[in-house]
Design a protein around this motif. Structure first.
Motif, short mmCIF file in Angstrom:
data_model
loop_
_atom_site.label_atom_id
_atom_site.label_comp_id
_atom_site.label_asym_id
_atom_site.label_seq_id
_atom_site.Cartn_x
_atom_site.Cartn_y
_atom_site.Cartn_z
N SER A 181 -43.56 -13.75 -10.44
CA SER A 181 -42.41 -13.93 -9.55
C SER A 181 -41.93 -12.62 -8.94
O SER A 181 -41.24 -12.62 -7.93
CB SER A 181 -41.25 -14.58 -10.31
OG SER A 181 -41.60 -15.87 -10.77
N ALA A 182 -42.30 -11.51 -9.60
CA ALA A 182 -41.88 -10.17 -9.14
C ALA A 182 -40.36 -10.06 -9.05
O ALA A 182 -39.81 -9.46 -8.13
CB ALA A 182 -42.53 -9.84 -7.79
N GLU A 183 -39.69 -10.62 -10.05
CA GLU A 183 -38.24 -10.54 -10.16
C GLU A 183 -37.90 -9.61 -11.31
O GLU A 183 -38.67 -9.49 -12.27
CB GLU A 183 -37.64 -11.93 -10.41
CG GLU A 183 -37.84 -12.93 -9.28
CD GLU A 183 -36.98 -12.62 -8.07
OE1 GLU A 183 -36.02 -11.82 -8.22
OE2 GLU A 183 -37.27 -13.16 -6.99
N PRO A 184 -36.74 -8.97 -11.25
CA PRO A 184 -36.38 -8.05 -12.34
C PRO A 184 -36.02 -8.78 -13.64
O PRO A 184 -35.28 -9.76 -13.62
CB PRO A 184 -35.16 -7.30 -11.79
CG PRO A 184 -34.55 -8.26 -10.80
CD PRO A 184 -35.72 -8.99 -10.18
N ALA A 185 -36.56 -8.29 -14.73
CA ALA A 185 -36.16 -8.78 -16.05
C ALA A 185 -35.06 -7.84 -16.55
O ALA A 185 -35.26 -7.06 -17.47
CB ALA A 185 -37.34 -8.82 -17.00
N ASP A 186 -33.91 -7.93 -15.90
CA ASP A 186 -32.81 -7.02 -16.22
C ASP A 186 -32.00 -7.57 -17.39
O ASP A 186 -32.33 -8.62 -17.97
CB ASP A 186 -31.92 -6.80 -15.00
CG ASP A 186 -31.45 -8.12 -14.36
OD1 ASP A 186 -31.45 -9.16 -15.06
OD2 ASP A 186 -31.07 -8.10 -13.18
N GLU A 187 -30.93 -6.87 -17.74
CA GLU A 187 -30.15 -7.25 -18.92
C GLU A 187 -29.55 -8.65 -18.77
O GLU A 187 -29.50 -9.40 -19.74
CB GLU A 187 -29.05 -6.22 -19.17
CG GLU A 187 -29.58 -4.87 -19.62
CD GLU A 187 -28.47 -3.91 -20.00
OE1 GLU A 187 -27.29 -4.33 -19.98
OE2 GLU A 187 -28.78 -2.75 -20.31
N GLU A 188 -29.11 -9.00 -17.58
CA GLU A 188 -28.52 -10.33 -17.38
C GLU A 188 -29.56 -11.42 -17.60
O GLU A 188 -29.30 -12.42 -18.30
CB GLU A 188 -27.94 -10.43 -15.97
CG GLU A 188 -27.28 -11.78 -15.68
CD GLU A 188 -26.72 -11.87 -14.28
OE1 GLU A 188 -26.19 -12.94 -13.94
OE2 GLU A 188 -26.80 -10.88 -13.52
N TRP A 189 -30.76 -11.24 -17.03
CA TRP A 189 -31.81 -12.24 -17.22
C TRP A 189 -32.23 -12.31 -18.68
O TRP A 189 -32.44 -13.40 -19.22
CB TRP A 189 -33.03 -11.89 -16.35
CG TRP A 189 -34.12 -12.90 -16.47
CD1 TRP A 189 -34.26 -14.06 -15.77
CD2 TRP A 189 -35.23 -12.87 -17.40
NE1 TRP A 189 -35.38 -14.75 -16.18
CE2 TRP A 189 -35.99 -14.04 -17.18
CE3 TRP A 189 -35.64 -11.96 -18.37
CZ2 TRP A 189 -37.15 -14.32 -17.90
CZ3 TRP A 189 -36.80 -12.24 -19.10
CH2 TRP A 189 -37.53 -13.41 -18.87
N VAL A 190 -32.36 -11.17 -19.32
CA VAL A 190 -32.79 -11.13 -20.72
C VAL A 190 -31.76 -11.84 -21.61
O VAL A 190 -32.13 -12.57 -22.53
CB VAL A 190 -33.03 -9.69 -21.19
CG1 VAL A 190 -33.25 -9.63 -22.69
CG2 VAL A 190 -34.23 -9.10 -20.47
N ARG A 191 -30.47 -11.63 -21.35
CA ARG A 191 -29.44 -12.33 -22.15
C ARG A 191 -29.56 -13.83 -21.97
O ARG A 191 -29.47 -14.60 -22.94
CB ARG A 191 -28.05 -11.85 -21.75
CG ARG A 191 -27.64 -10.52 -22.37
CD ARG A 191 -26.15 -10.29 -22.24
NE ARG A 191 -25.74 -10.19 -20.84
CZ ARG A 191 -25.70 -9.06 -20.15
NH1 ARG A 191 -26.02 -7.92 -20.73
NH2 ARG A 191 -25.32 -9.05 -18.89
N SER A 192 -29.75 -14.29 -20.72
CA SER A 192 -29.87 -15.73 -20.46
C SER A 192 -31.11 -16.31 -21.13
O SER A 192 -31.07 -17.37 -21.74
CB SER A 192 -29.92 -15.99 -18.96
OG SER A 192 -28.73 -15.56 -18.33
N PHE A 193 -32.21 -15.59 -21.02
CA PHE A 193 -33.46 -16.03 -21.65
C PHE A 193 -33.30 -16.12 -23.16
O PHE A 193 -33.75 -17.08 -23.80
CB PHE A 193 -34.59 -15.06 -21.29
CG PHE A 193 -35.84 -15.28 -22.09
CD1 PHE A 193 -36.65 -16.39 -21.86
CD2 PHE A 193 -36.20 -14.39 -23.10
CE1 PHE A 193 -37.79 -16.60 -22.62
CE2 PHE A 193 -37.34 -14.60 -23.85
CZ PHE A 193 -38.14 -15.71 -23.61
#
Length: 205
Positions: A181-193
């Protein structure tokens, strides 16, 4: 006269140093010229070793790149942050940061593509990268069990299958997010995941 045993002992550090130099040179070449233009001769020159030294360890470019990328993933460490959620977030952020590196990105994508036509290469990827990093799942689960966050398993075979599944879910999600997807795995995404993953883990337990 030096004994053969002593000579062998002296030879090991030089051998290890050559391997380290070759793998570092491979990653350097991946950044500078990319996988398609990388050659074993160029890597040998960059590493300051003879081609024969390289060919004694790796039969071809694919195997060399797998091992060079695998060394990056060996840098992963499971933090002891006091909770399962924080531990997961910490290691996933590390994983995403490694995948963002040009040498990891180009190398991994190339050998995975090549492995669709090469069973031996798939086995090398599995052994050098996948199986080695499953240790993180086992460490994290053991630590969470000691904290009382997860119950102990009564069936070793089921525990092994669950560990494999957890690894597949984490690795698959992060690789897809960052490389497909070439999307950032940033802190917000990591918390949601992590919230979604823990919801599944606690319900399964």
């Amino acid at each position: 006269m030096q004994s053969r045993t002593s000579a062998a002992r002296l030879g090991r550090p030089r051998s290890a140093a050559a391997a380290t130099a070759i793998l570092a040179a491979t990653r350097e070449a991946l950044v500078e010229v990319g996988w398609s233009r990388l050659t074993l001769g160029d890597v040998a020159t960059r590493a300051g070793v003879a081609k024969t030294t390289l060919y004694r360890r790796w039969s071809g470019k694919n195997e060399l790149v797998v091992d060079a990328v695998a060394e990056l993933f060996d840098e992963l460490e499971l933090p002891d942050s006091g909770s399962l959620a924080a531990d997961i977030e910490g290691v996933v952020l590390q994983f995403a940061a490694i995948l963002a590196r040009p040498e990891a990105k180009s190398g991994l994508m190339a050998v995975v593509a090549e492995s669709t036509r090469d069973e031996a290469l798939r086995e090398r990827i599995r052994g050098s990268i996948v199986d080695r990093q499953k240790r993180l799942v086992l460490q994290g689960r053991s630590r969470a069990q000691k904290r009382g966050e997860l119950p102990p398993e009564s069936d070793p075979e089921e525990a092994a299958r669950t560990a494999d599944l957890i690894f597949d879910v984490v690795a698959g999600a992060v690789v897809h997010r960052t490389l497909v997807s070439a999307e950032p795995a940033d802190e917000e995404w990591v918390r949601s995941f992590t919230r979604v993953l823990l919801l599944g883990l606690t319900r399964a337990s």
